[in-house]
Design a protein around this motif. Structure first.
Motif, PDB file in Angstrom:
ATOM      1  N   PRO A   1     -78.137  38.506  54.415  1.00  0.00           N
ATOM      2  CA  PRO A   1     -77.949  37.236  53.714  1.00  0.00           C
ATOM      3  C   PRO A   1     -77.090  37.404  52.465  1.00  0.00           C
ATOM      4  N   VAL A   2     -76.342  36.340  52.167  1.00  0.00           N
ATOM      5  CA  VAL A   2     -75.461  36.259  51.008  1.00  0.00           C
ATOM      6  C   VAL A   2     -74.229  37.151  51.181  1.00  0.00           C
ATOM      7  N   VAL A   3     -74.394  38.333  51.713  1.00  0.00           N
ATOM      8  CA  VAL A   3     -73.272  39.262  51.871  1.00  0.00           C
ATOM      9  C   VAL A   3     -72.471  38.952  53.135  1.00  0.00           C
ATOM     10  N   ASP A   4     -73.169  38.667  54.233  1.00  0.00           N
ATOM     11  CA  ASP A   4     -72.508  38.436  55.521  1.00  0.00           C
ATOM     12  C   ASP A   4     -72.428  36.942  55.817  1.00  0.00           C
ATOM     13  N   ARG A   5     -71.395  36.627  56.638  1.00  0.00           N
ATOM     14  CA  ARG A   5     -71.232  35.262  57.146  1.00  0.00           C
ATOM     15  C   ARG A   5     -70.821  35.359  58.603  1.00  0.00           C
ATOM     16  N   LEU A   6     -71.601  34.701  59.460  1.00  0.00           N
ATOM     17  CA  LEU A   6     -71.359  34.755  60.906  1.00  0.00           C
ATOM     18  C   LEU A   6     -70.765  33.435  61.369  1.00  0.00           C
ATOM     19  N   LEU A   7     -69.567  33.506  61.960  1.00  0.00           N
ATOM     20  CA  LEU A   7     -68.911  32.325  62.519  1.00  0.00           C
ATOM     21  C   LEU A   7     -68.922  32.431  64.039  1.00  0.00           C
ATOM     22  N   LYS A   8     -69.291  31.354  64.689  1.00  0.00           N
ATOM     23  CA  LYS A   8     -69.400  31.320  66.147  1.00  0.00           C
ATOM     24  C   LYS A   8     -68.165  30.641  66.734  1.00  0.00           C
ATOM     25  N   VAL A   9     -67.680  31.204  67.820  1.00  0.00           N
ATOM     26  CA  VAL A   9     -66.495  30.686  68.502  1.00  0.00           C
ATOM     27  C   VAL A   9     -66.883  30.336  69.935  1.00  0.00           C
ATOM     28  N   ASN A  10     -66.555  29.121  70.351  1.00  0.00           N
ATOM     29  CA  ASN A  10     -66.834  28.660  71.712  1.00  0.00           C
ATOM     30  C   ASN A  10     -65.829  29.284  72.674  1.00  0.00           C
ATOM     31  N   MET A  11     -66.332  29.925  73.729  1.00  0.00           N
ATOM     32  CA  MET A  11     -65.477  30.600  74.704  1.00  0.00           C
ATOM     33  C   MET A  11     -65.280  29.782  75.979  1.00  0.00           C
ATOM     34  N   GLN A  12     -65.787  28.557  76.012  1.00  0.00           N
ATOM     35  CA  GLN A  12     -65.634  27.713  77.191  1.00  0.00           C
ATOM     36  C   GLN A  12     -64.201  27.200  77.306  1.00  0.00           C
ATOM     37  N   ILE A  13     -63.856  26.744  78.517  1.00  0.00           N
ATOM     38  CA  ILE A  13     -62.542  26.149  78.740  1.00  0.00           C
ATOM     39  C   ILE A  13     -62.504  24.779  78.059  1.00  0.00           C
ATOM     40  N   VAL A  14     -61.474  24.567  77.271  1.00  0.00           N
ATOM     41  CA  VAL A  14     -61.303  23.317  76.530  1.00  0.00           C
ATOM     42  C   VAL A  14     -60.286  22.447  77.273  1.00  0.00           C
ATOM     43  N   THR A  15     -60.651  21.194  77.517  1.00  0.00           N
ATOM     44  CA  THR A  15     -59.744  20.228  78.138  1.00  0.00           C
ATOM     45  C   THR A  15     -59.177  19.337  77.039  1.00  0.00           C
ATOM     46  N   MET A  16     -57.899  19.468  76.789  1.00  0.00           N
ATOM     47  CA  MET A  16     -57.274  18.750  75.681  1.00  0.00           C
ATOM     48  C   MET A  16     -56.156  17.842  76.212  1.00  0.00           C
ATOM     49  N   PRO A  17     -56.282  16.533  76.062  1.00  0.00           N
ATOM     50  CA  PRO A  17     -55.184  15.647  76.461  1.00  0.00           C
ATOM     51  C   PRO A  17     -54.037  15.705  75.465  1.00  0.00           C
ATOM     52  N   ILE A  18     -52.835  15.693  75.986  1.00  0.00           N
ATOM     53  CA  ILE A  18     -51.637  15.671  75.157  1.00  0.00           C
ATOM     54  C   ILE A  18     -51.194  14.224  75.018  1.00  0.00           C
ATOM     55  N   PRO A  19     -51.080  13.691  73.815  1.00  0.00           N
ATOM     56  CA  PRO A  19     -50.645  12.295  73.653  1.00  0.00           C
ATOM     57  C   PRO A  19     -49.295  12.053  74.310  1.00  0.00           C
ATOM     58  N   ALA A  20     -49.086  10.822  74.763  1.00  0.00           N
ATOM     59  CA  ALA A  20     -47.833  10.475  75.432  1.00  0.00           C
ATOM     60  C   ALA A  20     -46.656  10.693  74.498  1.00  0.00           C
ATOM     61  N   GLN A  21     -45.654  11.413  75.012  1.00  0.00           N
ATOM     62  CA  GLN A  21     -44.457  11.716  74.244  1.00  0.00           C
ATOM     63  C   GLN A  21     -43.278  10.961  74.848  1.00  0.00           C
ATOM     64  N   GLU A  22     -42.510  10.316  73.983  1.00  0.00           N
ATOM     65  CA  GLU A  22     -41.340   9.563  74.429  1.00  0.00           C
ATOM     66  C   GLU A  22     -40.092  10.400  74.204  1.00  0.00           C
ATOM     67  N   GLY A  23     -39.261  10.471  75.223  1.00  0.00           N
ATOM     68  CA  GLY A  23     -38.046  11.263  75.117  1.00  0.00           C
ATOM     69  C   GLY A  23     -36.986  10.765  76.088  1.00  0.00           C
ATOM     70  N   ILE A  24     -35.825  11.383  76.001  1.00  0.00           N
ATOM     71  CA  ILE A  24     -34.684  11.027  76.852  1.00  0.00           C
ATOM     72  C   ILE A  24     -34.418  12.196  77.785  1.00  0.00           C
ATOM     73  N   THR A  25     -34.403  11.933  79.069  1.00  0.00           N
ATOM     74  CA  THR A  25     -34.180  12.976  80.052  1.00  0.00           C
ATOM     75  C   THR A  25     -32.718  13.426  80.038  1.00  0.00           C
ATOM     76  N   ARG A  26     -32.439  14.451  80.829  1.00  0.00           N
ATOM     77  CA  ARG A  26     -31.079  14.986  80.881  1.00  0.00           C
ATOM     78  C   ARG A  26     -30.092  13.985  81.456  1.00  0.00           C
ATOM     79  N   ASP A  27     -30.557  13.065  82.318  1.00  0.00           N
ATOM     80  CA  ASP A  27     -29.687  12.031  82.857  1.00  0.00           C
ATOM     81  C   ASP A  27     -29.812  10.719  82.080  1.00  0.00           C
ATOM     82  N   ASN A  28     -30.212  10.807  80.797  1.00  0.00           N
ATOM     83  CA  ASN A  28     -30.181   9.681  79.842  1.00  0.00           C
ATOM     84  C   ASN A  28     -31.091   8.524  80.258  1.00  0.00           C
TER      85      ASN A  28
END
Length: 266
Positions: free
Chosen positions: A55-82
Motif C-alpha cells: 500500500p501507498v508504495v505500489d499502484r496496480l493498473l488493470k488492462v482488459n485483454m478482450q477483443i474490442v469492437t470499435m466503430p469508425i465514424p463515417a469519413q467523407e472523402g473523394i475517390t481516385r475517380d473524383n
C-alpha cells in the motif's frame, strides 16, 4: 499484564486485516495487472487471481485483454475517380502487451480510433468507386495492414477491419441507375437481334427446301388453312403465293395422254 497482551494481539490482528485489505487485489480472468512501484514498472504483468501489493508504495493498473469492437465514424472523402463518398467501418483489436499499452501510449483506444479514421480517409483517396463497392475484401486487408503496423509498437494487435457502408450522393445513385438500365436494354437488344438472325437462317433453309420441292409449298398452305379454320372464324382470307400459281401452270402445260400412254391428237 494479560489484558495488555491480548489488547496488543487484537490491535496487531486488526492492523494485519486492514493491511491485507489494502494490499489485496483481484485480477479477473480477462485482465492483466501492471504494477507501478514508486512510478516505475515493477516485474512482469500480474496474472489473473489474487495478488498483493505494498500500500501507498505500489499502484496496480488493470488492462482488459478482450477483443474490442470499435466503430469508425463515417469519413467523407473523394475517390481516385473524383466521386464524393461517405464510408464507415469497424475495427476489431485486442491488447497483447499490457505494459506497452499503458506506457507507450496515453490512451490506446483513442489512439486506435484516430489512426483508423486517418487510414480510412487514405484508403478512400487511393481507391476507385468500383473498388469500394465490389472489392471490399482487398480494401479491408489494406486497411488492416495500415492499422497493424503502428499498433504493434503499442502492444495492440488488430484482428480485423471491415468496411460497413458506402454512402453515395443522390445524383450518383441516379446516374448508376440509368447506367444499369441502359446496359440491360443493350443486352435485350442484342438478344433480340441474335434471335432474329437465327430465325432468318431457319427461314432461309425452309425456303430453300420448299424451292427444291414445290409440292411442299402447297402442303404448307393447306396446313395454314387448317390452323386458321380451327379458330372458328367466319371470314377466311387465303393468300395464294405466286409460286403456287407457277406450279399449277406447269401442271396444266403438260400434254394430255390417251389410255395407251401416247399423246392424243386433236
Amino acid at each position: 499484564m494479560l489484558q495488555e497482551l491480548l489488547g496488543a494481539i487484537a490491535a496487531a490482528g486488526s492492523a494485519g486485516v486492514i493491511y491485507l485489505a489494502m494490499a489485496a487485489r483481484v485480477v479477473k480472468q480477462y485482465e492483466r495487472g501492471v504494477l507501478f512501484r514508486l512510478g516505475r514498472v515493477s516485474g512482469e504483468s500480474r496474472p489473473p487471481g489474487l495478488t498483493l501489493i505494498i500500500p501507498v508504495v505500489d499502484r496496480l493498473l488493470k488492462v482488459n485483454m478482450q477483443i474490442v469492437t470499435m466503430p469508425i465514424p463515417a469519413q467523407e472523402g473523394i475517390t481516385r475517380d473524383n466521386v464524393t463518398v461517405r464510408v464507415d467501418a469497424v475495427v476489431y483489436f485486442r491488447v497483447v502487451d499490457a505494459e506497452s499499452a499503458l506506457v507507450r501510449v496515453e490512451d490506446y483506444k483513442f489512439a486506435v480510433s484516430q489512426m483508423a479514421q486517418t487510414s480510412l480517409r487514405s484508403i478512400i483517396g487511393k481507391s476507385d468507386l468500383d473498388d469500394l463497392l465490389s472489392n471490399r475484401e482487398k480494401l479491408n486487408q489494406g486497411l488492416e495492414l495500415m492499422l497493424d503496423s503502428p499498433a504493434i509498437g503499442w502492444g495492440i494487435q488488430v484482428d480485423r477491419v471491415e468496411i460497413k457502408d458506402v454512402s453515395l450522393p443522390d445524383t450518383m445513385k441516379r446516374s448508376m441507375a440509368r447506367q444499369a438500365e441502359a446496359d440491360r436494354e443493350r443486352r435485350a437488344r442484342i438478344i433480340n437481334a441474335d434471335a432474329e438472325l437465327q430465325a432468318s437462317k431457319k427461314l432461309a433453309e425452309a425456303a430453300q427446301q420448299m424451292a427444291d420441292t414445290p409440292a411442299a409449298l402447297q402442303l404448307r398452305l393447306l396446313q395454314t388453312v387448317m390452323a386458321v379454320s380451327a379458330e372458328k372464324n367466319s371470314t377466311l382470307v387465303l393468300p395464294i403465293p405466286v409460286e403456287l400459281l407457277h406450279f399449277l401452270e406447269r401442271g396444266n402445260q403438260q400434254p394430255a395422254s390417251n389410255g395407251d400412254g401416247e399423246p392424243r391428237s386433236g
